[in-house]
Design a protein around this motif. Structure first.
Motif, PDB file in Angstrom:
ATOM      1  N   TYR A  49     -69.995  78.349  40.398  1.00  0.00           N
ATOM      2  CA  TYR A  49     -71.040  78.878  40.249  1.00  0.00           C
ATOM      3  C   TYR A  49     -72.151  77.709  41.131  1.00  0.00           C
ATOM      4  O   TYR A  49     -73.295  77.256  40.784  1.00  0.00           O
ATOM      5  CB  TYR A  49     -71.731  78.002  38.798  1.00  0.00           C
ATOM      6  N   GLN A  50     -71.754  77.563  42.466  1.00  0.00           N
ATOM      7  CA  GLN A  50     -72.581  77.666  44.011  1.00  0.00           C
ATOM      8  C   GLN A  50     -74.424  77.791  43.535  1.00  0.00           C
ATOM      9  O   GLN A  50     -74.673  79.236  43.735  1.00  0.00           O
ATOM     10  CB  GLN A  50     -72.208  77.619  44.764  1.00  0.00           C
ATOM     11  N   GLN A  51     -75.546  77.488  44.064  1.00  0.00           N
ATOM     12  CA  GLN A  51     -76.579  77.753  43.379  1.00  0.00           C
ATOM     13  C   GLN A  51     -77.363  77.598  44.297  1.00  0.00           C
ATOM     14  O   GLN A  51     -76.809  76.173  45.230  1.00  0.00           O
ATOM     15  CB  GLN A  51     -77.477  76.820  42.718  1.00  0.00           C
TER      16      GLN A  51
ATOM     17  N   CYS B  44     -75.482  83.985  48.296  1.00  0.00           N
ATOM     18  CA  CYS B  44     -76.427  85.271  48.025  1.00  0.00           C
ATOM     19  C   CYS B  44     -76.726  85.532  49.026  1.00  0.00           C
ATOM     20  O   CYS B  44     -77.834  84.634  49.757  1.00  0.00           O
ATOM     21  CB  CYS B  44     -76.663  85.271  46.432  1.00  0.00           C
TER      22      CYS B  44
ATOM     23  N   ASN C 146     -74.049  75.008  34.952  1.00  0.00           N
ATOM     24  CA  ASN C 146     -73.515  73.648  35.861  1.00  0.00           C
ATOM     25  C   ASN C 146     -72.754  74.315  36.535  1.00  0.00           C
ATOM     26  O   ASN C 146     -71.643  75.379  36.612  1.00  0.00           O
ATOM     27  CB  ASN C 146     -73.831  73.043  35.229  1.00  0.00           C
TER      28      ASN C 146
ATOM     29  N   ASN D 174     -80.689  73.382  43.230  1.00  0.00           N
ATOM     30  CA  ASN D 174     -81.710  74.231  43.710  1.00  0.00           C
ATOM     31  C   ASN D 174     -82.165  73.535  44.771  1.00  0.00           C
ATOM     32  O   ASN D 174     -83.430  73.734  44.924  1.00  0.00           O
ATOM     33  CB  ASN D 174     -82.751  74.541  42.667  1.00  0.00           C
TER      34      ASN D 174
ATOM     35  N   ASN E  35     -71.800  86.829  38.506  1.00  0.00           N
ATOM     36  CA  ASN E  35     -73.293  87.543  38.779  1.00  0.00           C
ATOM     37  C   ASN E  35     -72.614  88.910  38.422  1.00  0.00           C
ATOM     38  O   ASN E  35     -73.372  90.124  38.944  1.00  0.00           O
ATOM     39  CB  ASN E  35     -72.970  87.770  40.267  1.00  0.00           C
TER      40      ASN E  35
ATOM     41  N   GLN F  59     -77.063  71.123  38.546  1.00  0.00           N
ATOM     42  CA  GLN F  59     -77.020  72.472  39.031  1.00  0.00           C
ATOM     43  C   GLN F  59     -78.246  72.200  39.426  1.00  0.00           C
ATOM     44  O   GLN F  59     -79.035  71.250  40.019  1.00  0.00           O
ATOM     45  CB  GLN F  59     -78.493  73.339  37.842  1.00  0.00           C
TER      46      GLN F  59
ATOM     47  N   SER G 192     -81.374  82.786  47.397  1.00  0.00           N
ATOM     48  CA  SER G 192     -81.555  81.460  46.335  1.00  0.00           C
ATOM     49  C   SER G 192     -80.426  81.942  45.379  1.00  0.00           C
ATOM     50  O   SER G 192     -80.651  83.030  44.950  1.00  0.00           O
ATOM     51  CB  SER G 192     -82.202  80.579  45.678  1.00  0.00           C
ATOM     52  N   CYS G 193     -79.729  81.363  45.266  1.00  0.00           N
ATOM     53  CA  CYS G 193     -77.697  81.564  44.009  1.00  0.00           C
ATOM     54  C   CYS G 193     -79.241  81.037  42.459  1.00  0.00           C
ATOM     55  O   CYS G 193     -79.411  80.082  42.248  1.00  0.00           O
ATOM     56  CB  CYS G 193     -77.154  81.376  44.252  1.00  0.00           C
ATOM     57  N   SER G 194     -78.510  81.894  41.819  1.00  0.00           N
ATOM     58  CA  SER G 194     -79.206  81.732  40.684  1.00  0.00           C
ATOM     59  C   SER G 194     -78.124  82.122  39.173  1.00  0.00           C
ATOM     60  O   SER G 194     -77.746  82.391  38.983  1.00  0.00           O
ATOM     61  CB  SER G 194     -81.074  81.611  39.870  1.00  0.00           C
ATOM     62  N   TYR G 195     -77.849  80.996  38.480  1.00  0.00           N
ATOM     63  CA  TYR G 195     -77.324  81.108  37.379  1.00  0.00           C
ATOM     64  C   TYR G 195     -77.697  80.084  35.729  1.00  0.00           C
ATOM     65  O   TYR G 195     -77.044  79.165  35.940  1.00  0.00           O
ATOM     66  CB  TYR G 195     -75.425  80.474  37.457  1.00  0.00           C
TER      67      TYR G 195
END
Length: 257
Positions: free
Chosen positions: A176-178, A83, A155, A256, A63, A254, A148-151
């Protein structure tokens, strides 16, 4: 009230009013919580590489270095990777947007919920000068909420921990936990006979097992929230049969949720 109960129109109005209240209660997960935040005083501007989540150097740079230690929100490691939008409340220094941070460590300081990286702490400010003023305060009043986490273009990735010992002991962390849900359980499955083994959370975000199954390995992750909503996610890609210590493996998915 007796008249209202006999009036269809009045009953409709009461029903709509109760629905409005229920809707507000349902969205309270989006409400801000009042608290306090400090920052790592002896660190670089980014986070620490020895955080309690077990992310290593990844935990310092994920991040963009906007990361944080948490106290109660750490939740014995379940909170790792979550997040939060954090914004300070001093109108003279602080922006309305604040900063979005990722939990990578455990810690508290003088009734704080967050110990931010210096970079993240300064990014709560309106200007560079205001950031310097915030840093001089050391601890500030804040409000926060889970987001929400977003990358983008990333993946979920499996990083084999350095303490692993092929083929007898397997430990890994999930990068990268989303989304807004927590990873509360992980299974490791043989791809040939689909026998699955529930892994242990060793500490932080580190999942481990002794005598791991042989062959290519399929990961199954359980994403859960506070309302009891749960989803099992099965990645497209498997961990290869000849997995190696220190390597990363792209899950191909990914999430969401």
């Amino acid at each position: 009230m007796a008249f209202c109960l006999r009036s269809p129109l009045c009953l409709v109005i009461v029903f709509l009013f109760l629905q409005t209240l229920a809707g507000k209660a349902a969205t309270c997960n989006d409400c801000f919580v009042q608290s306090r935040a400090a920052y790592y005083p002896n660190s670089e501007t980014q986070g620490t590489e020895i955080g309690a989540c077990g992310f290593g150097t990844f935990g310092a740079t994920i991040n963009g270095g906007d990361v944080s230690a948490a106290s109660d929100l750490f939740r014995n490691g379940v909170g790792c990777g979550a997040c939060y939008q954090v914004r300070c409340t001093n109108g003279g220094y602080c922006s309305d947007k604040g900063v979005t941070v990722v939990i990578t460590d455990s810690g508290s300081n003088d009734r704080t919920d967050f110990i931010l990286s210096q970079r993240a702490f300064a990014r709560m400010a309106q200007t560079t000068d205001a950031a310097a003023s915030l840093l001089s305060l050391g601890i500030v009043d804040i409000e926060y909420r889970r987001v929400s986490c977003s990358y983008p273009n990333k993946n979920i990735t499996i990083k084999i921990d350095e303490n692993s010992n092929y083929p007898y002991y397997l430990a890994f962390v999930i990068w990268y936990q989303q989304g807004k849900k927590d990873i509360t359980a992980v299974q490791l499955c043989e791809t040939q006979n689909f026998v699955c083994k529930l892994l242990d959370r060793s500490y932080g975000a580190v999942w481990t097992t002794t005598s791991p199954p042989t062959g290519p390995l399929q990961i199954r992750m359980l994403f859960s929230d506070d309302d009891g909503d749960e989803n099992w996610v099965v990645p497209v890609n498997n961990i290869p049969q000849d997995w190696e210590v220190g390597q990363t493996y792209d899950s191909g998915v990914q999430v969401n949720l």
